[in-house]
Design a protein around this motif. Structure first.
Motif, mmCIF file in Angstrom:
data_model
loop_
_atom_site.group_PDB
_atom_site.id
_atom_site.type_symbol
_atom_site.label_atom_id
_atom_site.label_comp_id
_atom_site.label_asym_id
_atom_site.label_seq_id
_atom_site.Cartn_x
_atom_site.Cartn_y
_atom_site.Cartn_z
ATOM 1 N N ASP A 264 0.842 -1.062 0.049
ATOM 2 C CA ASP A 264 0.050 -0.044 -0.049
ATOM 3 C C ASP A 264 0.865 1.193 0.017
ATOM 4 O OD1 ASP A 264 -1.744 2.248 0.792
ATOM 5 O OD2 ASP A 264 -2.980 0.611 1.823
ATOM 6 N N PRO A 265 0.714 2.233 -1.159
ATOM 7 C CA PRO A 265 1.648 3.344 -1.060
ATOM 8 C C PRO A 265 1.677 4.195 0.260
ATOM 9 C CG PRO A 265 -0.100 3.537 -2.667
ATOM 10 C CD PRO A 265 -0.147 2.076 -2.070
ATOM 11 N N GLN A 266 0.310 4.413 0.902
ATOM 12 C CA GLN A 266 0.538 5.369 1.873
ATOM 13 C C GLN A 266 1.098 4.703 3.337
ATOM 14 O OE1 GLN A 266 -2.201 5.519 -0.280
ATOM 15 N NE2 GLN A 266 -1.226 7.679 -0.778
ATOM 16 N N ARG A 267 1.372 3.279 3.021
ATOM 17 C CA ARG A 267 1.924 2.812 4.248
ATOM 18 C C ARG A 267 3.516 2.201 4.082
ATOM 19 N NH1 ARG A 267 -2.430 -1.817 5.977
ATOM 20 N NH2 ARG A 267 -1.147 -1.888 7.874
ATOM 21 N N ASN A 268 3.797 2.618 2.971
ATOM 22 C CA ASN A 268 5.428 2.349 2.641
ATOM 23 C C ASN A 268 6.481 3.393 3.052
ATOM 24 O OD1 ASN A 268 6.704 0.131 1.501
ATOM 25 N ND2 ASN A 268 5.598 0.115 -0.393
ATOM 26 N N TYR A 269 7.426 2.995 4.022
ATOM 27 C CA TYR A 269 8.218 4.043 4.496
ATOM 28 C C TYR A 269 9.733 3.494 4.820
ATOM 29 C CZ TYR A 269 9.003 8.376 7.051
ATOM 30 O OH TYR A 269 9.269 9.560 7.420
ATOM 31 N N THR A 270 9.974 2.496 4.140
ATOM 32 C CA THR A 270 11.679 1.855 3.853
ATOM 33 C C THR A 270 12.213 2.522 2.483
ATOM 34 O OG1 THR A 270 11.180 -0.048 3.621
ATOM 35 C CG2 THR A 270 11.200 0.447 5.795
ATOM 36 N N GLY A 271 13.408 2.857 2.657
ATOM 37 C CA GLY A 271 13.954 3.336 1.267
ATOM 38 C C GLY A 271 13.781 2.258 0.163
ATOM 39 N N MET A 272 14.455 0.975 0.446
ATOM 40 C CA MET A 272 14.295 -0.057 -0.448
ATOM 41 C C MET A 272 13.029 -0.234 -1.035
ATOM 42 S SD MET A 272 13.771 -3.675 -0.882
ATOM 43 C CE MET A 272 14.440 -4.386 0.532
ATOM 44 N N HIS A 273 11.817 -0.315 -0.141
ATOM 45 C CA HIS A 273 10.761 -0.666 -0.542
ATOM 46 C C HIS A 273 10.130 0.424 -1.348
ATOM 47 C CE1 HIS A 273 10.143 -3.545 3.239
ATOM 48 N NE2 HIS A 273 10.946 -3.944 2.260
ATOM 49 N N THR B 175 -3.647 8.912 4.704
ATOM 50 C CA THR B 175 -2.684 9.042 5.733
ATOM 51 C C THR B 175 -3.304 9.569 7.215
ATOM 52 O OG1 THR B 175 -1.819 11.086 5.111
ATOM 53 C CG2 THR B 175 -1.037 9.345 3.765
ATOM 54 N N PHE B 176 -4.214 10.177 7.106
ATOM 55 C CA PHE B 176 -5.023 10.684 8.339
ATOM 56 C C PHE B 176 -5.507 9.655 9.021
ATOM 57 C CE2 PHE B 176 -4.103 14.629 6.114
ATOM 58 C CZ PHE B 176 -3.822 15.564 7.001
ATOM 59 N N ALA B 177 -5.868 8.492 8.482
ATOM 60 C CA ALA B 177 -6.423 7.514 9.173
ATOM 61 C C ALA B 177 -5.497 6.555 9.837
ATOM 62 C CB ALA B 177 -7.474 6.467 7.964
ATOM 63 N N THR B 178 -4.829 6.891 10.716
ATOM 64 C CA THR B 178 -3.862 6.435 11.345
ATOM 65 C C THR B 178 -4.181 5.214 12.310
ATOM 66 O OG1 THR B 178 -4.035 7.758 13.486
ATOM 67 C CG2 THR B 178 -2.445 8.419 11.586
ATOM 68 N N ASP B 179 -5.525 4.686 12.286
ATOM 69 C CA ASP B 179 -5.829 3.607 12.876
ATOM 70 C C ASP B 179 -5.847 2.578 12.067
ATOM 71 O OD1 ASP B 179 -7.900 4.955 11.735
ATOM 72 O OD2 ASP B 179 -9.689 4.108 12.933
ATOM 73 N N PRO C 269 4.735 7.459 6.463
ATOM 74 C CA PRO C 269 5.119 8.819 6.853
ATOM 75 C C PRO C 269 3.847 9.659 7.282
ATOM 76 C CG PRO C 269 5.074 8.488 4.347
ATOM 77 C CD PRO C 269 4.886 7.013 5.062
ATOM 78 N N THR C 270 4.114 10.334 8.105
ATOM 79 C CA THR C 270 3.006 11.547 8.385
ATOM 80 C C THR C 270 3.010 13.146 8.236
ATOM 81 O OG1 THR C 270 4.053 11.768 10.726
ATOM 82 C CG2 THR C 270 2.421 10.017 10.563
ATOM 83 N N TYR C 271 3.840 13.186 7.076
ATOM 84 C CA TYR C 271 4.125 14.477 6.588
ATOM 85 C C TYR C 271 2.815 15.365 6.584
ATOM 86 C CZ TYR C 271 9.022 13.255 6.642
ATOM 87 O OH TYR C 271 10.520 13.056 6.879
ATOM 88 N N ALA C 272 2.074 14.797 5.789
ATOM 89 C CA ALA C 272 0.728 15.167 5.481
ATOM 90 C C ALA C 272 0.058 15.746 6.919
ATOM 91 C CB ALA C 272 -0.480 14.369 4.664
ATOM 92 N N ILE C 273 -0.004 14.909 7.710
ATOM 93 C CA ILE C 273 -0.716 15.312 9.181
ATOM 94 C C ILE C 273 -0.007 16.516 9.654
ATOM 95 C CG2 ILE C 273 -1.435 14.530 11.358
ATOM 96 C CD1 ILE C 273 -1.506 11.784 10.036
ATOM 97 N N GLY C 274 1.381 16.462 9.668
ATOM 98 C CA GLY C 274 2.124 17.582 10.259
ATOM 99 C C GLY C 274 2.339 18.888 9.583
ATOM 100 N N MET C 275 2.093 18.774 8.141
ATOM 101 C CA MET C 275 2.232 19.894 7.381
ATOM 102 C C MET C 275 1.100 20.616 6.941
ATOM 103 S SD MET C 275 5.326 18.867 5.035
ATOM 104 C CE MET C 275 7.032 18.591 5.704
ATOM 105 N N GLU D 82 4.261 13.101 16.792
ATOM 106 C CA GLU D 82 3.452 13.287 15.567
ATOM 107 C C GLU D 82 4.364 12.569 14.351
ATOM 108 O OE1 GLU D 82 2.169 15.928 18.572
ATOM 109 O OE2 GLU D 82 4.256 15.767 17.274
ATOM 110 N N GLY D 83 5.799 12.191 14.608
ATOM 111 C CA GLY D 83 6.783 11.757 13.753
ATOM 112 C C GLY D 83 5.994 10.444 13.001
ATOM 113 N N GLY D 84 6.573 9.879 11.800
ATOM 114 C CA GLY D 84 6.507 8.925 11.153
ATOM 115 C C GLY D 84 7.098 7.722 11.759
ATOM 116 N N PHE D 85 7.869 7.743 12.624
ATOM 117 C CA PHE D 85 8.723 6.443 13.015
ATOM 118 C C PHE D 85 8.923 6.628 14.523
ATOM 119 C CE2 PHE D 85 12.167 3.278 12.254
ATOM 120 C CZ PHE D 85 11.342 2.459 11.387
#
Length: 588
Positions: free
Chosen positions: A50-59, A131-135, A141-147, A501-504
């Motif tokens: 899922d693109p909105q759930r991918n957060y490692t460089g290789m992936h 990305t706002f549906a954090t449950d 990443p949560t940049y959208a939520i933070g920005m 609020e960070g993504g990690f």
């Protein structure tokens, strides 16, 4: 040249993807198109597709090469040139206004999903809303939520809860104001709560990829994401394989970044491969069109590299050993290990020498780290006084120093001290379930035993690792981890790792008494316009985090890659810390 001939659009529409991949857009023969590239990995599945759930460089590099497009992307180039941002779905790299608080991107013509339907502004907006549906949409990443200019509630969470929420209080109106679409559905505008001069780097992330609302089924979308790239998923089965075939609805004319790169006819990922078996396949070149997604076992490094880490002649054109952008460390779950002297005792007692020897030595594993910002970050790095610069730190472990801290903990934190030293309880360390990790666990156990601490291990299947440790209800006391900057600013390191609020946020440090001051300074620094001043503050906050021992530092790491002898086009893609998968082809 073909591009000078009349009827270019018609010609492009009728050319096969294979022909375009072969280079006909530049007048070259399709010498490199065709065949099947096979990837091997010990993981049972992708952590996320899922693109909105991918957060490692290789992936991100893999899925961004084959399946998923973004508004902007990193250039496919060797060295520092690969960190340049270029247009992808957008016609340019974005237009900023309102003091960098408003950003506009206009979509290219001809970009479609795998069913041929056009990608619109609304599809990108919907993807971002997920990305706002954090449950449900976890781990990304949560940049959208933070920005984005969406208000926060008293607990710090967003007032907008994403597209799945049925709560009447869900503030969809604020999200609709923060992300708007033009009447022709071609231009998307992001309205931010603060100035972000490098927001066009932010939208390189798959979290800003389009998702067709009609095909979204929440957390199940992970198993069948809709493609916007040159390939689509034919099949995907956990502990078996993922098979990609050409996406016949993909328009090379709308995708200059991938038009001359979509080489193989098929891409196969084989999951659940035993590490030693995969290594032997790669070492013997049994499958000449295979690529390993995993590191070589330390015991096999000497077959490919000399003791300085240089590639042996036999493997000269199909292996590499380089510094990657990552810092490796053990994230401390401060909520559970809420005693600074115990965290410091673990840091001093750790036997770095034995662990790095097990991993193949510094020539392959990297240099001892002193924090979470790598020296290559330039403006953002300054020595913290930890690691080799700490007079009390010893590579083999400083047992006496660690024991004195445990004595201090016995008085200051008696309950946690009792748990840590109880053979029936102890401290739990999360780590991927690999043969090397099991050997490393024995070193950790002996190191901690010397200071009276009982350490136990949670071995987690590698493909499920981050899904587990990023779940606060499942994470142990310590978790093996690594982090690289999302782009060349530690604004993508310090807040991401150490704010709620960070993504990690694996350190779970927001209940630490030191957190309030840290958070105040971190938030202020995000909006600091003076880049030099901002860098100095990120360096200071890196030291602040180390003073609280919110991580146990590991290494400024290196990585080794290996591929079959018939694989061409391989190079290390610096911004993602991986091979540039989209450039790989099969030699004729």
């Amino acid at each position: 040249m073909l591009k000078s001939k009349k009827g270019l659009k018609v010609a492009l529409a009728t050319l096969s993807a294979a022909a375009l991949a072969g280079g006909l857009l530049t007048g070259c023969a399709p010498a490199n198109a065709g065949g099947t590239i096979t990837y091997l990995t010990v993981a049972e599945a992708w952590t996320h597709a899922d693109p909105q759930r991918n957060y490692t460089g290789m992936h991100i590099a893999w899925f961004g090469s084959y399946l998923q497009r973004t508004l902007t992307a990193y250039d496919r180039a060797k060295g520092a040139a690969g960190s340049a941002v270029v247009p992808d779905l957008a016609t340019d790299v974005g237009r900023a206004s309102n003091g960098n608080k408003t950003w506009e991107f206009t979509l290219r013509d001809g970009s479609t999903f795998e069913d041929g339907s056009p990608i619109t502004c609304e599809d990108i907006k919907y993807g971002v809303s997920r990305t706002f549906a954090t449950d449900i949409i976890t781990d990304g990443p949560t940049y959208a939520i933070g920005m984005l200019d969406v208000p926060s509630l008293e607990d710090g969470s967003s007032a907008y809860k994403g597209p799945y929420s049925t709560d009447a209080a869900n503030d969809t109106a604020s999200f609709d104001k923060a992300v708007t679409c033009s009447a022709d559905h071609k231009t998307i505008t992001f309205n931010l709560k603060r100035a972000v001069g490098d927001f066009n780097y932010t939208v390189t992330y798959l979290a800003f990829s389009p998702v067709p609302k009609a095909k979204d089924d929440g957390d199940q979308y992970d198993m069948h994401p809709v493609s916007t790239g040159p390939y689509k998923i034919k099949s995907y089965k956990t502990n078996d394989s993922m098979v990609l075939v050409r996406n016949d609805k993909w328009s090379a004319a709308s995708d200059p970044l991938r038009a001359n790169r979509a080489f193989p006819d098929k891409v196969v990922v084989k999951f659940g491969q035993a590490s030693e078996v995969s290594d032997q396949i790669m070492l013997s070149d049994k499958d000449k069109t295979a690529v390993s997604l995993d590191a070589l076992l330390p015991t096999n490094l000497s077959a490919v590299f000399d003791d300085k880490g240089d590639v042996l002649a036999k493997y000269k054109h199909r292996a590499l050993n380089v510094y990657d952008p990552y810092v490796r460390y053990a994230a401390v779950n401060v909520k559970k290990l809420n005693c600074l002297p115990i965290r410091q005792a673990i840091y001093y007692a750790k036997n770095f020498d034995s662990l790095i020897t097990l991993a193949g030595g510094q020539a392959f594993n990297g240099d001892p780290a002193d924090g979470v910002i790598k020296p290559l970050m330039g403006l953002d790095y300054a020595k913290t006084g930890y690691g080799p610069d700490d007079k009390d730190w010893k590579a083999s472990g400083n047992v006496e120093k660690a024991k004195s801290l445990m004595d201090q903990a016995k008085t200051e934190c008696p309950a946690l001290y009792a748990r840590a030293t109880d053979p029936n309880q102890g401290i739990f360390y999360d780590i991927a379930d690999t043969e090397t990790s099991k050997k490393a666990s024995a070193i950790w156990i002996e190191s901690m035993k010397a200071i009276g601490v009982t350490m136990k291990f949670n071995f987690i299947e590698p493909g499920k690792y981050y899904a587990v440790v990023l779940d606060a209800t499942k994470q142990g006391d310590l978790s093996a981890s690594g982090w690289a900057p999302d782009w060349a600013n530690a604004s993508t390191v310090i807040p991401e790792l150490f704010t709620a609020e960070g993504g990690f946020p694996m350190s779970q440090n927001w209940e630490d008494p030191a957190y309030a001051e840290f958070k105040k300074r971190s938030d202020a620094n995000l909006s600091e316009p003076d880049r030099v001043k901002q860098g100095k503050e990120w360096a200071a906050l890196n030291k602040y985090a180390m003073d609280q021992m919110w991580v146990i530092p590991g290494v400024f790491s290196k990585t080794q890659e290996i591929w079959g002898s018939k694989i061409g086009g391989a190079f290390f893609w610096e911004p993602q810390g991986s091979l540039s998968f989209g450039d790989l082809y099969i030699k004729k």
